[in-house]
Design a protein around this motif. Structure first.
Motif, PDB file in Angstrom:
ATOM      1  N   VAL A  82       0.704  -1.356   0.000  1.00 12.90           N
ATOM      2  CA  VAL A  82      -0.090  -0.008  -0.182  1.00 12.90           C
ATOM      3  C   VAL A  82       0.852   1.138  -0.033  1.00 12.90           C
TER       4      VAL A  82
ATOM      5  N   THR B 199       2.359   1.940  -3.447  1.00 13.72           N
ATOM      6  CA  THR B 199       1.217   2.514  -4.569  1.00 13.72           C
ATOM      7  C   THR B 199       0.809   4.076  -4.233  1.00 13.72           C
TER       8      THR B 199
ATOM      9  N   MET C  17      -7.640  -0.531  -9.286  1.00 12.19           N
ATOM     10  CA  MET C  17      -7.185  -1.192  -7.887  1.00 12.19           C
ATOM     11  C   MET C  17      -5.713  -0.241  -7.752  1.00 12.19           C
ATOM     12  N   THR C  18      -5.700   1.225  -7.836  1.00 12.95           N
ATOM     13  CA  THR C  18      -4.545   1.808  -7.626  1.00 12.95           C
ATOM     14  C   THR C  18      -3.987   1.513  -6.328  1.00 12.95           C
ATOM     15  N   VAL C  19      -4.628   1.672  -5.263  1.00 15.31           N
ATOM     16  CA  VAL C  19      -4.208   1.162  -3.907  1.00 15.31           C
ATOM     17  C   VAL C  19      -4.110  -0.148  -3.643  1.00 15.31           C
ATOM     18  N   GLY C  20      -2.808  -0.708  -3.579  1.00 17.94           N
ATOM     19  CA  GLY C  20      -2.745  -2.168  -3.390  1.00 17.94           C
ATOM     20  C   GLY C  20      -1.991  -2.905  -4.656  1.00 17.94           C
TER      21      GLY C  20
ATOM     22  N   SER D 277      -4.739  -3.502   1.553  1.00 17.24           N
ATOM     23  CA  SER D 277      -5.279  -2.301   0.880  1.00 17.24           C
ATOM     24  C   SER D 277      -6.859  -2.172   1.259  1.00 17.24           C
TER      25      SER D 277
ATOM     26  N   GLN E  87      -6.811   4.085   4.024  1.00 17.62           N
ATOM     27  CA  GLN E  87      -6.261   4.076   2.414  1.00 17.62           C
ATOM     28  C   GLN E  87      -6.686   5.107   1.874  1.00 17.62           C
ATOM     29  N   CYS E  88      -8.016   5.393   2.104  1.00 17.03           N
ATOM     30  CA  CYS E  88      -8.850   6.538   1.286  1.00 17.03           C
ATOM     31  C   CYS E  88      -8.386   7.851   1.806  1.00 17.03           C
TER      32      CYS E  88
ATOM     33  N   HIS F 249      -9.313   7.229  -8.071  1.00 20.75           N
ATOM     34  CA  HIS F 249      -8.463   6.053  -7.787  1.00 20.75           C
ATOM     35  C   HIS F 249      -9.175   4.949  -7.374  1.00 20.75           C
TER      36      HIS F 249
ATOM     37  N   TRP G  60      -9.772   1.350  -5.598  1.00 25.82           N
ATOM     38  CA  TRP G  60      -9.075   0.250  -4.116  1.00 25.82           C
ATOM     39  C   TRP G  60     -10.312  -0.421  -3.993  1.00 25.82           C
TER      40      TRP G  60
ATOM     41  N   GLU H 122     -12.846  -1.913  -1.865  1.00 25.46           N
ATOM     42  CA  GLU H 122     -13.637  -1.159  -0.632  1.00 25.46           C
ATOM     43  C   GLU H 122     -14.439  -2.313   0.060  1.00 25.46           C
TER      44      GLU H 122
END
Length: 264
Positions: A15, A18, A42-45, A57, A65-66, A82, A84, A86
């Motif tokens: 995380v 990214t 899936m930007t984050v992770g 993530s 994360q957000c 972005h 991610w 959820e």
């Protein structure tokens, strides 16, 4: 409105990595005058979907994360879309979140059309077809990857007044034609801009095809990313209200529709 799409290289990331890449891209995009940055699915992770990274993530829209992405947007002074995973109770969604340049959340969209067994086993499909927000004088909508390959999904946005459709994606080879042919066709037939931001590179036996695309409603392509690159790239385009108005006058698909003929 000047927009930037981040085409980033896949690989084994966590995380923090990214988020660092997104922070760097946001700063560079803002320095080039962009008002909005669109990052891949899936930007984050990151991709490929690895369970350790996914567990790290995943979180709610108001989770850390957000919150970190909101802080990136605030620091750079640029709106950010972005992806991610959820987490909402017992459900996990493939989601995209749009925040303003002040970091304020504007909208969350959950992927409705899940691709393949892996996604269908992992995620719950979203239940909203059209999610929109107002940004920079434009009505902005969101879909994710496979969603844009359904003409009905894009046309629903057009009928709801979307001017700019953001599509974080994870398109793999050999389906490059989706970015090169289908995305521009969707933009033209539904008379809106589409910003389609993809991964590139190869990892874990998966090869992402790049080809990040910004397609305009007049049939032109503002940019088309390379199939491969040695690192992250920013691709820029302009979502111009004057081009929208002219294209809609010249090619009035929405006005000339006859929906009574299409109903079952």
């Amino acid at each position: 409105m000047k927009i930037a799409c981040l085409q980033t290289v896949c690989g084994a990331t966590d995380v923090e990595q990214t988020l660092d890449r997104l922070r760097d891209a946001a700063g560079k995009a803002a320095a080039e005058g962009a008002e909005l940055l669109i990052a891949p699915e899936m930007t984050v992770g990151g991709y490929p979907l690895q369970y350790a990274a996914l567990a790290q993530s995943a979180g709610p829209a108001e989770g850390p994360q957000c919150a970190a992405v909101s802080e990136i947007a605030r620091e750079a002074g640029i709106a950010v879309a972005h992806g991610w995973p959820e987490r909402d109770g017992t459900h996990l969604y493939n989601a995209v979140r749009l925040v303003g340049r002040d970091g304020r959340p504007l909208a969350v969209y959950r992927k409705a059309h899940l691709y393949g067994r892996a996604e269908q086993e992992l995620f719950t499909p979203g239940g909203s077809g059209v999610v929109q927000a107002s940004l920079g004088g434009l009505t902005v909508g969101m879909l994710i990857c496979y969603d844009v390959e359904f003409p009905e999904a894009v046309r629903a946005h057009a009928l709801a007044g979307t001017d700019l459709l953001l599509v974080p994606t994870g398109l793999m080879s050999p389906w490059d034609f989706v970015a090169q042919t289908i995305v521009p066709a969707r933009a033209f037939e539904s008379q809106l801009y589409i910003a389609y931001a993809n991964w590139s590179g190869e990892h874990g036996g998966l090869r992402f095809c790049g080809r990040t695309t910004i397609a305009a409603p007049d049939g032109t392509v503002e940019c088309l990313g390379p199939t491969a690159s040695g690192g992250d790239q920013l691709l820029f385009g302009e979502a111009d209200p004057a081009t929208l108005a002219s294209a809609r006058r010249t090619t009035p698909y929405l006005r000339d529709r006859r929906p009574e003929l299409y109903e079952s």
